[in-house]
Structure formats: C-alpha cells, structure tokens
Design a protein around this motif. Structure first.
Motif, PDB file in Angstrom:
ATOM      1  N   PHE A   1     -21.696   9.156  -7.601  1.00 21.86           N
ATOM      2  CA  PHE A   1     -20.731   8.360  -7.503  1.00 21.86           C
ATOM      3  C   PHE A   1     -20.355   8.549  -6.051  1.00 21.86           C
ATOM      4  N   GLU A   2     -19.707   7.426  -5.595  1.00 26.40           N
ATOM      5  CA  GLU A   2     -19.053   7.606  -3.938  1.00 26.40           C
ATOM      6  C   GLU A   2     -17.558   6.820  -4.206  1.00 26.40           C
ATOM      7  N   ASP A   3     -16.862   7.663  -3.172  1.00 27.95           N
ATOM      8  CA  ASP A   3     -15.546   6.962  -3.023  1.00 27.95           C
ATOM      9  C   ASP A   3     -15.271   6.853  -1.601  1.00 27.95           C
ATOM     10  N   VAL A   4     -16.080   5.694  -1.002  1.00 26.75           N
ATOM     11  CA  VAL A   4     -16.018   5.204   0.322  1.00 26.75           C
ATOM     12  C   VAL A   4     -14.528   4.934   0.967  1.00 26.75           C
ATOM     13  N   ASP A   5     -13.668   4.412   0.040  1.00 27.27           N
ATOM     14  CA  ASP A   5     -12.410   3.893   0.393  1.00 27.27           C
ATOM     15  C   ASP A   5     -11.164   4.846   0.301  1.00 27.27           C
ATOM     16  N   ALA A   6     -11.558   6.027   0.066  1.00 26.21           N
ATOM     17  CA  ALA A   6     -10.494   7.134  -0.228  1.00 26.21           C
ATOM     18  C   ALA A   6      -9.612   7.209   0.873  1.00 26.21           C
ATOM     19  N   TYR A   7     -10.004   7.499   2.056  1.00 21.79           N
ATOM     20  CA  TYR A   7      -9.044   7.700   3.333  1.00 21.79           C
ATOM     21  C   TYR A   7      -8.539   6.764   3.852  1.00 21.79           C
ATOM     22  N   GLU A   8      -9.247   5.420   3.647  1.00 24.55           N
ATOM     23  CA  GLU A   8      -8.508   4.232   3.887  1.00 24.55           C
ATOM     24  C   GLU A   8      -7.423   3.931   3.300  1.00 24.55           C
ATOM     25  N   LEU A   9      -7.324   4.129   2.061  1.00 25.89           N
ATOM     26  CA  LEU A   9      -6.353   4.300   1.078  1.00 25.89           C
ATOM     27  C   LEU A   9      -5.382   5.157   1.133  1.00 25.89           C
ATOM     28  N   ALA A  10      -5.720   6.196   1.505  1.00 26.83           N
ATOM     29  CA  ALA A  10      -4.739   7.337   1.812  1.00 26.83           C
ATOM     30  C   ALA A  10      -3.949   7.003   3.002  1.00 26.83           C
ATOM     31  N   TRP A  11      -4.710   6.505   4.223  1.00 23.97           N
ATOM     32  CA  TRP A  11      -3.920   6.138   5.426  1.00 23.97           C
ATOM     33  C   TRP A  11      -2.822   4.924   5.049  1.00 23.97           C
ATOM     34  N   ALA A  12      -3.399   3.930   4.259  1.00 25.42           N
ATOM     35  CA  ALA A  12      -2.509   2.941   4.052  1.00 25.42           C
ATOM     36  C   ALA A  12      -1.286   3.476   3.566  1.00 25.42           C
ATOM     37  N   ALA A  13      -1.276   4.373   2.485  1.00 21.96           N
ATOM     38  CA  ALA A  13      -0.285   4.638   1.756  1.00 21.96           C
ATOM     39  C   ALA A  13       0.737   5.724   2.566  1.00 21.96           C
ATOM     40  N   LEU A  14      -0.088   6.350   3.643  1.00 28.21           N
ATOM     41  CA  LEU A  14       1.123   6.933   4.682  1.00 28.21           C
ATOM     42  C   LEU A  14       1.827   5.943   5.466  1.00 28.21           C
ATOM     43  N   LEU A  15       1.141   4.869   6.077  1.00 25.35           N
ATOM     44  CA  LEU A  15       1.893   3.979   6.588  1.00 25.35           C
ATOM     45  C   LEU A  15       3.012   3.178   5.796  1.00 25.35           C
ATOM     46  N   ARG A  16       2.881   3.103   4.524  1.00 23.77           N
ATOM     47  CA  ARG A  16       3.831   2.664   3.835  1.00 23.77           C
ATOM     48  C   ARG A  16       4.939   3.530   3.563  1.00 23.77           C
ATOM     49  N   LEU A  17       4.718   4.950   3.628  1.00 20.82           N
ATOM     50  CA  LEU A  17       5.724   5.882   3.482  1.00 20.82           C
ATOM     51  C   LEU A  17       6.624   5.978   4.960  1.00 20.82           C
ATOM     52  N   LEU A  18       5.896   5.649   6.032  1.00 20.53           N
ATOM     53  CA  LEU A  18       6.648   5.663   7.266  1.00 20.53           C
ATOM     54  C   LEU A  18       7.483   4.282   7.334  1.00 20.53           C
ATOM     55  N   ASP A  19       6.842   3.179   6.933  1.00 24.20           N
ATOM     56  CA  ASP A  19       7.721   1.789   6.804  1.00 24.20           C
ATOM     57  C   ASP A  19       8.855   2.061   5.847  1.00 24.20           C
ATOM     58  N   ARG A  20       8.822   2.804   5.043  1.00 26.68           N
ATOM     59  CA  ARG A  20      10.027   3.039   3.884  1.00 26.68           C
ATOM     60  C   ARG A  20      11.117   4.005   4.760  1.00 26.68           C
ATOM     61  N   THR A  21      10.493   4.950   5.377  1.00 29.18           N
ATOM     62  CA  THR A  21      11.542   6.069   5.971  1.00 29.18           C
ATOM     63  C   THR A  21      12.018   6.168   7.215  1.00 29.18           C
ATOM     64  N   CYS A  22      11.045   5.486   8.189  1.00 32.38           N
ATOM     65  CA  CYS A  22      11.227   5.609   9.446  1.00 32.38           C
ATOM     66  C   CYS A  22      10.535   4.555  10.214  1.00 32.38           C
ATOM     67  N   PRO A  23      10.705   3.281  10.034  1.00 31.64           N
ATOM     68  CA  PRO A  23      10.139   2.111  10.438  1.00 31.64           C
ATOM     69  C   PRO A  23      10.178   2.094  12.047  1.00 31.64           C
ATOM     70  N   ASP A  24      11.198   2.776  12.562  1.00 34.70           N
ATOM     71  CA  ASP A  24      11.554   2.555  14.010  1.00 34.70           C
ATOM     72  C   ASP A  24      10.198   3.321  15.004  1.00 34.70           C
ATOM     73  N   TYR A  25       9.527   3.898  13.998  1.00 33.10           N
ATOM     74  CA  TYR A  25       8.312   4.403  14.998  1.00 33.10           C
ATOM     75  C   TYR A  25       7.437   3.390  15.830  1.00 33.10           C
ATOM     76  N   LYS A  26       7.525   2.316  15.333  1.00 30.48           N
ATOM     77  CA  LYS A  26       6.749   1.160  15.753  1.00 30.48           C
ATOM     78  C   LYS A  26       7.373   0.571  16.859  1.00 30.48           C
ATOM     79  N   ASP A  27       8.585   0.953  17.503  1.00 31.84           N
ATOM     80  CA  ASP A  27       9.618   0.375  18.316  1.00 31.84           C
ATOM     81  C   ASP A  27       8.879   0.649  19.733  1.00 31.84           C
TER      82      ASP A  27
END
Length: 267
Positions: free
Chosen positions: A241-267
C-alpha cells in the motif's frame, strides 16, 4: 506514507509564477506559518535560531526572520528580504541574526534544492547533538533519516565565513544536519517540507532521549530493515500500500490550526 523527500507539501519557490508579487506573498505566508508552528510546538530559543526561504529569480534573494522578534510575532510582511551577502534588498527597520546569515546563505548558495533552511536549538535536539553516536534508529521516526543525516563538528558560534565550506561539505546532499553540541537543521524544497522534516527529526530525538533515560538496553533493528523503512518513508520502496497524500494532509491540518489560533501570521 510518502516522505516530503519526493513530494513537497506545497509548490517549491522554483516553480514558475504568473504574478511575482502574488508568488512572493504566498511564500511569505508559508514561511510565516512555519515560524508560528515552530513556536506552537515549543521548538524556539527566544529570538534566536532562524528559518529562511529562497525567493524565485536569479538574484538568490531569501527571506529570514527580523532579528529581535519572537517567532510568535512574525508575520508575512515583517520577514526581511536579504541577498547572499546578508544585505537587505528592501527597506526594513529590523536587523538580521548574523549567525543565521552565515549558516543559511552557505546552504542556499550550495544547494539548489534547499529552498528552505530551518535551524533549531531544542532540548532534545541539542541532547542528541551532544551524543557521540548521534541519531540512533531506535524508532520509526528516526528511520526517515537513516543514512540521510550529516554531522558538523562544533566550531564555536557560527560567525565566521570560513565555516561555511565545512557546513556545506558536511550536509552534502542530505535533508538534515546535526550540528554537534549545537542543534538541528533541516532543508526542504518548500518551507512546509523543511518544517515537517524538522517536526519528525525533533520527535525522533525526543524519543531517543526518553528511551535512553530508562537505563535499559535499546532495541536497534537490523540495518537492512532500517534502510528499507527509510526507503518506504521516502517513497522509494515497493510496498503493498502507499499513502502518497499523508504529508499534504498533515500540512493542510497545520494551516487550519494556525487559522484558528493565530490567523495574523498572514498579515
């Protein structure tokens, strides 16, 4: 699972951009996100250590943190753009950490694939960097770096340009470097890739130090198993089996974390 060695979580800075200004903003936000994540996961050393990201173009400009700000204060707009000589290429009220310039400019200049360079001084990372045996293959996370991490002997605070050639020689083509008696360093084709490598390198060090604290003998898998696991994690081995999307999914989850906790990083 496919490691970011072969699948960058986001487009690399070398990718063509239709709008250079929009591409720079995207990269600034990605790098600012990494600074905030390093702060969130407690991998900071006050205002010290540094993460840099090369910008597209022939000038070899790169972004680095404004010296004096905590990582939790860094935003897309206050990152400093400098050249390979450490000179700001745009007006900025902030200086640049000189040790950051020495280390990062050397690797950016030598490694076309090292778009992002990330350096830390964590407790676990420094503990492993102080051990003669370095990183041991005692857990699955560490096996991502089996035979894929360089070592650089300590020469004092990195303020001398002469050290650059030895830094470059010691990292070679590896995705990670352990700076003995100093800390950890990872590179990546994107800021996301460098961060996720550092996240797991740091976890590997934490697990190693915790296992050693137990005082009992450590179980080390056979070398061929360690190498096979490293190839699996790099997407280089054949598995059922392969899990080719694992780190794409992890990075997207991390960005959601930042969007919830400190969205000002984008400023």
């Amino acid at each position: 699972m496919t490691d970011l060695l072969s699948t960058p979580a986001t487009r690399s800075p070398a990718a063509p951009a239709l709008d250079p200004a929009a591409e720079e903003l995207r990269l600034r936000r990605e790098l600012a996100a990494v600074y905030r994540l390093v702060a969130h996961f407690r991998m900071t050393d006050l205002i010290f250590t540094h993460i840099s990201l090369r910008l597209p173009g022939p000038d070899h400009h790169f972004l680095i943190n404004p010296y004096g700000l905590l990582f939790e204060e860094i935003t897309a707009s206050n990152l400093v753009k400098i050249d390979l000589s450490g000179n700001p290429v745009e007006p900025t009220p902030y200086p640049v950490n000189p040790a950051g310039f020495v280390i990062h400019s050397a690797i950016h200049a030598a490694r076309e694939d090292a778009h992002c360079v990330l350096h830390t001084h964590t407790k676990a990372g420094c503990a492993v960097a102080a051990q003669r045996g370095g990183l041991l293959p005692v857990n699955q996370m560490s096996m991502e770096f089996h035979n894929r991490v360089g070592y650089h002997d300590y020469e004092g605070v990195a303020l001398n340009l002469d050290e650059q050639r030895r830094l470059v020689a010691d990292i070679g083509g590896h995705p990670a470097l352990i700076l003995r008696n100093h800390g950890l360093l990872t590179v990546g084709e994107s800021a996301a890739q460098a961060f996720l490598r550092m996240y797991y390198l740091e976890k590997a060090c934490e697990i190693q130090v915790t296992a050693q604290a137990g005082g009992g003998p450590l179980v080390v898998p056979p070398a061929e198993v360690c190498e096979y696991t490293a190839q699996q994690l790099a997407g280089e081995a054949t598995s059922d089996f392969e899990d080719v999307d694992a780190y794409e999914l992890a990075w997207a989850a991390l960005l959601r974390l930042l969007d919830r906790t400190c969205p000002d990083y984008k400023d």
